[in-house]
Design a protein around this motif. Structure first.
Motif, PDB file in Angstrom:
ATOM      1  N   SER A 167     -52.511 -18.076  33.954  1.00 31.22           N
ATOM      2  CA  SER A 167     -52.549 -18.119  32.516  1.00 31.22           C
ATOM      3  C   SER A 167     -51.030 -17.954  32.023  1.00 31.22           C
ATOM      4  O   SER A 167     -50.168 -17.399  32.741  1.00 31.22           O
ATOM      5  N   ARG A 168     -50.741 -18.160  30.733  1.00 32.15           N
ATOM      6  CA  ARG A 168     -49.420 -17.704  30.155  1.00 32.15           C
ATOM      7  C   ARG A 168     -49.309 -17.171  28.908  1.00 32.15           C
ATOM      8  O   ARG A 168     -50.243 -17.597  28.094  1.00 32.15           O
ATOM      9  N   ALA A 169     -48.395 -16.416  28.455  1.00 27.81           N
ATOM     10  CA  ALA A 169     -48.211 -15.890  27.042  1.00 27.81           C
ATOM     11  C   ALA A 169     -46.969 -16.042  26.988  1.00 27.81           C
ATOM     12  O   ALA A 169     -45.843 -15.302  27.266  1.00 27.81           O
ATOM     13  N   GLN A 170     -46.303 -17.265  26.225  1.00 26.47           N
ATOM     14  CA  GLN A 170     -44.895 -17.625  25.940  1.00 26.47           C
ATOM     15  C   GLN A 170     -44.391 -17.793  27.622  1.00 26.47           C
ATOM     16  O   GLN A 170     -44.797 -18.657  28.213  1.00 26.47           O
ATOM     17  N   ASN A 171     -43.193 -17.261  27.839  1.00 26.31           N
ATOM     18  CA  ASN A 171     -42.672 -17.206  29.080  1.00 26.31           C
ATOM     19  C   ASN A 171     -43.137 -15.842  30.007  1.00 26.31           C
ATOM     20  O   ASN A 171     -42.344 -15.738  30.897  1.00 26.31           O
ATOM     21  N   ASN A 172     -44.247 -15.629  29.958  1.00 27.88           N
ATOM     22  CA  ASN A 172     -44.953 -14.559  30.690  1.00 27.88           C
ATOM     23  C   ASN A 172     -46.117 -15.278  31.539  1.00 27.88           C
ATOM     24  O   ASN A 172     -46.997 -15.943  30.783  1.00 27.88           O
ATOM     25  N   PHE A 173     -46.125 -15.143  32.847  1.00 28.75           N
ATOM     26  CA  PHE A 173     -46.979 -15.875  33.596  1.00 28.75           C
ATOM     27  C   PHE A 173     -48.028 -15.094  34.317  1.00 28.75           C
ATOM     28  O   PHE A 173     -47.484 -13.858  34.924  1.00 28.75           O
ATOM     29  N   TYR A 174     -49.390 -15.127  34.617  1.00 25.48           N
ATOM     30  CA  TYR A 174     -50.241 -14.425  35.081  1.00 25.48           C
ATOM     31  C   TYR A 174     -51.099 -15.081  36.236  1.00 25.48           C
ATOM     32  O   TYR A 174     -51.412 -16.118  36.044  1.00 25.48           O
ATOM     33  N   LEU A 175     -51.319 -14.146  37.291  1.00 25.78           N
ATOM     34  CA  LEU A 175     -52.256 -14.997  38.429  1.00 25.78           C
ATOM     35  C   LEU A 175     -53.233 -13.877  38.561  1.00 25.78           C
ATOM     36  O   LEU A 175     -53.226 -12.946  39.059  1.00 25.78           O
ATOM     37  N   HIS A 176     -54.681 -14.386  38.072  1.00 29.96           N
ATOM     38  CA  HIS A 176     -55.747 -13.568  38.081  1.00 29.96           C
ATOM     39  C   HIS A 176     -56.562 -14.034  39.443  1.00 29.96           C
ATOM     40  O   HIS A 176     -56.875 -15.189  39.614  1.00 29.96           O
ATOM     41  N   MET A 177     -56.519 -13.038  40.267  1.00 28.12           N
ATOM     42  CA  MET A 177     -57.078 -13.424  41.478  1.00 28.12           C
ATOM     43  C   MET A 177     -58.611 -12.704  41.892  1.00 28.12           C
ATOM     44  O   MET A 177     -58.543 -11.554  41.802  1.00 28.12           O
TER      45      MET A 177
END
Length: 122
Positions: free
Chosen positions: A70-80
């Motif tokens: 997922s992303r919030a602007q130029n922050n990215f997340y990886l939910h594992m």
């Protein structure tokens, strides 16, 4: 200059969940394509998940159904979720002004972070 910083790596037991975060900074008016890649011990770097500027994700078959990018602007997340020992690797975030491919690591011509280690024990 764009800086990419990952965080959230940890040692966890198989079956547990973990979330990685990535912050890309440098050009406030730029929206980047982003992706997560990983390099298991003794192996080549491989794609895990990418997300385009509209928020559309693409996953490697090995993580599909377990990981979510997922992303919030130029922050990215990886939910594992439901991690296994095969997920043990150094995880890298990459951003680019051009589309990324989860299948071809060499398409990343932009910026890489330093990596965050994920270790899964059984």
């Amino acid at each position: 200059q764009v800086q990419v910083v990952e965080s959230g790596g940890d040692s966890v037991q198989a079956g547990r969940s973990l979330t990685l975060s990535c912050a890309a900074s440098g050009h406030a008016d730029m929206t980047y394509f982003g992706g997560w890649f990983r390099q298991p011990p003794g192996k080549k770097r491989e794609g895990v998940a990418i997300i385009d500027v509209a928020g559309n994700p693409t996953y490697a078959w090995s993580v599909k159904g377990r990981f979510t990018i997922s992303r919030a602007q130029n922050n990215f997340y990886l939910h594992m979720n439901n991690v296994t020992s095969d997920d043990t690797a150094m995880y890298y975030c990459a951003v680019d002004t051009r589309p990324l491919s989860v299948h071809v690591v060499s398409t990343v011509l932009g910026y890489w972070g330093q990596g965050t280690q994920v270790t899964v024990s059984s």
